[in-house]
Design an enzyme around this catalytic site. Structure first.
Site, mmCIF file in Angstrom:
data_model
loop_
_atom_site.group_PDB
_atom_site.id
_atom_site.type_symbol
_atom_site.label_atom_id
_atom_site.label_comp_id
_atom_site.label_asym_id
_atom_site.label_seq_id
_atom_site.Cartn_x
_atom_site.Cartn_y
_atom_site.Cartn_z
ATOM 1 N N LYS A 129 43.402 39.164 34.015
ATOM 2 C CA LYS A 129 43.162 39.828 35.318
ATOM 3 C C LYS A 129 44.356 38.795 36.140
ATOM 4 O O LYS A 129 45.299 39.560 36.775
ATOM 5 C CB LYS A 129 42.054 39.585 36.020
ATOM 6 C CG LYS A 129 41.809 40.148 37.430
ATOM 7 C CD LYS A 129 40.415 39.887 38.098
ATOM 8 C CE LYS A 129 40.622 39.488 39.426
ATOM 9 N NZ LYS A 129 39.790 38.368 39.861
ATOM 10 N N ASP A 148 38.615 44.064 38.521
ATOM 11 C CA ASP A 148 38.030 43.085 38.941
ATOM 12 C C ASP A 148 36.517 43.749 39.057
ATOM 13 O O ASP A 148 36.158 44.714 38.717
ATOM 14 C CB ASP A 148 38.316 42.694 40.227
ATOM 15 C CG ASP A 148 38.316 43.687 41.433
ATOM 16 O OD1 ASP A 148 38.141 44.874 41.305
ATOM 17 O OD2 ASP A 148 38.523 43.211 42.469
#
Ligand code: SF4
Length: 226
Positions: A129, A148
Protein backbone atom coordinates in the site's frame (compact mmCIF):
# COMPACT_ATOMS: atom_id res chain seq x y z
CA UNK A 1 -16.84 -17.16 -24.29
CA UNK A 2 -16.63 -18.72 -20.84
CA UNK A 3 -18.87 -17.44 -18.06
CA UNK A 4 -15.85 -16.09 -16.18
CA UNK A 5 -14.80 -14.02 -19.22
CA UNK A 6 -18.33 -12.68 -19.45
CA UNK A 7 -18.25 -11.79 -15.77
CA UNK A 8 -14.92 -10.00 -16.21
CA UNK A 9 -16.33 -8.01 -19.15
CA UNK A 10 -19.37 -7.02 -17.04
CA UNK A 11 -17.12 -5.98 -14.18
CA UNK A 12 -14.84 -3.97 -16.46
CA UNK A 13 -17.76 -2.17 -18.07
CA UNK A 14 -19.44 -1.43 -14.71
CA UNK A 15 -16.12 -0.29 -13.22
CA UNK A 16 -15.57 2.18 -16.07
CA UNK A 17 -19.06 3.61 -15.45
CA UNK A 18 -18.40 3.84 -11.69
CA UNK A 19 -15.13 5.71 -12.34
CA UNK A 20 -16.87 8.12 -14.74
CA UNK A 21 -19.62 8.89 -12.22
CA UNK A 22 -17.24 9.31 -9.29
CA UNK A 23 -15.01 11.64 -11.31
CA UNK A 24 -18.05 13.84 -11.89
CA UNK A 25 -19.01 13.68 -8.20
CA UNK A 26 -15.47 14.27 -6.85
CA UNK A 27 -13.57 16.34 -9.43
CA UNK A 28 -11.00 17.38 -6.79
CA UNK A 29 -10.21 13.88 -5.52
CA UNK A 30 -6.48 13.56 -4.91
CA UNK A 31 -3.91 12.39 -2.38
CA UNK A 32 -4.85 14.08 0.89
CA UNK A 33 -1.47 13.64 2.61
CA UNK A 34 0.45 16.92 2.40
CA UNK A 35 3.95 16.50 0.94
CA UNK A 36 6.44 18.30 -1.24
CA UNK A 37 8.66 15.35 -2.21
CA UNK A 38 8.62 11.57 -2.61
CA UNK A 39 10.49 11.26 0.68
CA UNK A 40 7.93 13.35 2.58
CA UNK A 41 5.12 11.29 1.05
CA UNK A 42 6.85 8.09 2.15
CA UNK A 43 7.08 9.37 5.74
CA UNK A 44 3.47 10.65 5.71
CA UNK A 45 2.20 7.31 4.39
CA UNK A 46 4.06 5.36 7.09
CA UNK A 47 2.49 7.71 9.67
CA UNK A 48 -0.99 7.26 8.18
CA UNK A 49 -1.34 3.63 9.30
CA UNK A 50 -4.28 3.50 11.74
CA UNK A 51 -4.48 7.31 11.71
CA UNK A 52 -6.51 9.89 9.81
CA UNK A 53 -4.83 11.88 7.02
CA UNK A 54 -5.96 15.08 8.77
CA UNK A 55 -4.06 14.14 11.94
CA UNK A 56 -0.97 13.14 9.89
CA UNK A 57 -1.04 16.53 8.15
CA UNK A 58 -1.06 18.31 11.51
CA UNK A 59 1.95 16.30 12.69
CA UNK A 60 3.94 16.62 9.44
CA UNK A 61 3.56 20.40 9.41
CA UNK A 62 6.24 20.60 12.13
CA UNK A 63 7.93 17.28 11.36
CA UNK A 64 8.89 18.24 7.80
CA UNK A 65 10.36 21.52 9.03
CA UNK A 66 12.54 19.70 11.57
CA UNK A 67 13.53 16.72 9.38
CA UNK A 68 14.31 17.55 5.76
CA UNK A 69 16.27 14.52 4.53
CA UNK A 70 16.75 10.87 5.56
CA UNK A 71 19.95 11.66 7.45
CA UNK A 72 18.06 14.06 9.75
CA UNK A 73 15.92 11.18 11.10
CA UNK A 74 19.11 9.29 12.00
CA UNK A 75 20.59 12.11 14.05
CA UNK A 76 17.93 11.98 16.77
CA UNK A 77 17.24 9.33 19.39
CA UNK A 78 14.22 7.05 18.88
CA UNK A 79 12.69 8.66 21.99
CA UNK A 80 12.82 12.12 20.40
CA UNK A 81 11.24 10.97 17.15
CA UNK A 82 8.61 9.04 19.12
CA UNK A 83 7.67 12.28 20.86
CA UNK A 84 7.43 14.11 17.53
CA UNK A 85 5.00 11.59 16.00
CA UNK A 86 3.27 10.41 19.17
CA UNK A 87 -0.23 11.63 18.29
CA UNK A 88 -0.39 9.50 15.11
CA UNK A 89 -0.52 6.35 17.28
CA UNK A 90 1.69 3.25 17.12
CA UNK A 91 4.55 5.72 17.43
CA UNK A 92 7.16 3.19 18.57
CA UNK A 93 6.66 0.93 15.54
CA UNK A 94 6.44 3.94 13.24
CA UNK A 95 9.70 5.34 14.64
CA UNK A 96 11.43 2.01 13.99
CA UNK A 97 10.06 1.97 10.41
CA UNK A 98 10.98 5.60 9.67
CA UNK A 99 14.51 5.35 11.06
CA UNK A 100 15.00 1.96 9.35
CA UNK A 101 13.81 3.31 6.00
CA UNK A 102 15.87 6.50 6.40
CA UNK A 103 19.00 4.42 7.07
CA UNK A 104 18.55 2.37 3.89
CA UNK A 105 17.77 5.47 1.79
CA UNK A 106 20.81 7.28 3.18
CA UNK A 107 23.24 4.39 2.87
CA UNK A 108 22.06 2.74 -0.34
CA UNK A 109 20.18 5.31 -2.42
CA UNK A 110 22.01 8.59 -1.80
CA UNK A 111 19.01 9.99 0.12
CA UNK A 112 16.69 9.44 -2.90
CA UNK A 113 13.50 7.34 -2.84
CA UNK A 114 13.77 4.42 -5.31
CA UNK A 115 11.16 4.19 -8.05
CA UNK A 116 10.45 0.46 -8.26
CA UNK A 117 8.06 -1.70 -6.24
CA UNK A 118 10.77 -4.27 -5.44
CA UNK A 119 13.17 -1.67 -4.06
CA UNK A 120 10.47 0.09 -2.04
CA UNK A 121 9.30 -3.19 -0.53
CA UNK A 122 12.83 -3.73 0.79
CA UNK A 123 12.50 -0.64 3.01
CA UNK A 124 11.56 -1.35 6.65
CA UNK A 125 7.89 -0.64 7.34
CA UNK A 126 6.96 -0.39 3.65
CA UNK A 127 4.30 -2.78 2.32
CA UNK A 128 2.48 -2.70 -1.03
CA UNK A 129 0.00 0.00 0.00
CA UNK A 130 2.72 2.47 0.98
CA UNK A 131 4.79 1.60 -2.10
CA UNK A 132 1.76 2.10 -4.36
CA UNK A 133 0.97 5.49 -2.76
CA UNK A 134 4.54 6.71 -3.31
CA UNK A 135 4.96 5.33 -6.83
CA UNK A 136 1.58 6.61 -7.99
CA UNK A 137 1.44 10.01 -6.33
CA UNK A 138 5.09 11.09 -6.17
CA UNK A 139 6.30 9.56 -9.43
CA UNK A 140 3.11 9.10 -11.47
CA UNK A 141 3.88 5.38 -11.88
CA UNK A 142 1.02 2.86 -12.09
CA UNK A 143 2.48 -0.15 -10.30
CA UNK A 144 -0.74 -1.26 -8.61
CA UNK A 145 -3.89 -0.05 -6.88
CA UNK A 146 -3.85 1.30 -3.31
CA UNK A 147 -6.22 -0.75 -1.15
CA UNK A 148 -7.12 0.80 2.20
CA UNK A 149 -10.17 0.43 4.42
CA UNK A 150 -12.39 2.57 2.13
CA UNK A 151 -11.31 0.79 -1.07
CA UNK A 152 -11.91 -2.56 0.65
CA UNK A 153 -15.41 -1.60 1.85
CA UNK A 154 -16.52 -0.07 -1.45
CA UNK A 155 -15.06 -2.89 -3.54
CA UNK A 156 -17.14 -5.32 -1.51
CA UNK A 157 -20.35 -3.25 -1.63
CA UNK A 158 -20.01 -2.61 -5.35
CA UNK A 159 -19.21 -6.33 -5.79
CA UNK A 160 -15.91 -5.66 -7.57
CA UNK A 161 -14.12 -8.11 -5.30
CA UNK A 162 -15.13 -10.70 -2.74
CA UNK A 163 -11.60 -11.24 -1.50
CA UNK A 164 -10.69 -10.54 2.11
CA UNK A 165 -7.02 -9.49 2.02
CA UNK A 166 -5.74 -6.22 0.56
CA UNK A 167 -3.30 -8.08 -1.69
CA UNK A 168 -6.04 -10.23 -3.25
CA UNK A 169 -8.48 -7.33 -3.58
CA UNK A 170 -5.74 -5.39 -5.38
CA UNK A 171 -5.27 -8.27 -7.84
CA UNK A 172 -9.03 -8.29 -8.57
CA UNK A 173 -9.00 -4.52 -9.13
CA UNK A 174 -5.92 -4.65 -11.36
CA UNK A 175 -7.87 -7.03 -13.61
CA UNK A 176 -10.85 -4.69 -14.07
CA UNK A 177 -9.67 -1.08 -13.56
CA UNK A 178 -8.03 0.47 -16.66
CA UNK A 179 -4.30 0.93 -15.94
CA UNK A 180 -4.45 4.66 -16.60
CA UNK A 181 -6.89 4.93 -13.67
CA UNK A 182 -4.91 2.88 -11.12
CA UNK A 183 -3.63 5.98 -9.31
CA UNK A 184 -6.91 7.96 -9.34
CA UNK A 185 -9.22 5.02 -8.57
CA UNK A 186 -8.40 4.82 -4.82
CA UNK A 187 -8.70 8.61 -4.46
CA UNK A 188 -12.22 8.40 -5.89
CA UNK A 189 -13.18 5.50 -3.64
CA UNK A 190 -11.70 7.20 -0.57
CA UNK A 191 -13.58 10.45 -1.35
CA UNK A 192 -16.81 8.51 -1.87
CA UNK A 193 -16.23 6.39 1.24
CA UNK A 194 -15.74 9.48 3.38
CA UNK A 195 -18.61 11.53 1.96
CA UNK A 196 -21.32 9.00 1.09
CA UNK A 197 -20.57 5.29 1.32
CA UNK A 198 -19.67 5.47 4.99
CA UNK A 199 -18.98 2.34 7.02
CA UNK A 200 -22.22 2.83 8.97
CA UNK A 201 -25.35 4.32 7.47
CA UNK A 202 -24.17 4.86 3.89
CA UNK A 203 -26.22 7.50 2.06
CA UNK A 204 -27.48 5.27 -0.76
CA UNK A 205 -30.33 7.66 -1.64
CA UNK A 206 -27.77 10.40 -2.47
CA UNK A 207 -25.14 8.12 -4.02
CA UNK A 208 -23.64 8.95 -7.44
CA UNK A 209 -23.23 5.25 -8.26
CA UNK A 210 -26.44 3.92 -6.72
CA UNK A 211 -27.69 2.56 -10.04
CA UNK A 212 -24.45 0.58 -10.42
CA UNK A 213 -24.43 -0.80 -6.87
CA UNK A 214 -25.97 -4.18 -5.96
CA UNK A 215 -25.77 -3.38 -2.23
CA UNK A 216 -27.90 -0.23 -2.29
CA UNK A 217 -30.55 -0.38 0.42
CA UNK A 218 -32.96 1.12 -2.12
CA UNK A 219 -32.70 -2.26 -3.90
CA UNK A 220 -32.15 -4.70 -1.05
CA UNK A 221 -34.07 -3.01 1.77
CA UNK A 222 -31.09 -3.78 4.01
CA UNK A 223 -28.70 -1.08 5.17
CA UNK A 224 -25.13 -2.09 4.15
CA UNK A 225 -22.84 -2.37 7.16
CA UNK A 226 -25.69 -2.87 9.61
S1 SF4 B 1 -25.50 2.69 -3.21
FE1 SF4 B 1 -25.03 2.73 -1.01
S2 SF4 B 1 -23.74 0.93 -0.66
FE2 SF4 B 1 -23.73 1.32 -2.86
S3 SF4 B 1 -21.92 2.60 -3.22
FE3 SF4 B 1 -23.66 3.96 -2.93
S4 SF4 B 1 -23.67 4.51 -0.76
FE4 SF4 B 1 -22.36 2.68 -1.03
Amino acid sequence: MKVTDKKIQELKSRTRKIIRSLKRAYPDARCSLNHSSAFELLIATILSAQCTDARVNIVTQDLFRKYRKPEDYLKVSPKELQRDIRTTGFFRNKTTSIQGAAKVLHEQYGDEVPQTMDELLELPGVARKTANVVLGNAFGLSAGVVVDTHVTRLSHRLDLSRQKTAEKIEQDLIAIVPKKEWVMFPHLFIAHGRATCKARNPLCAECAVEKLCPSSYLKTGVMPGS
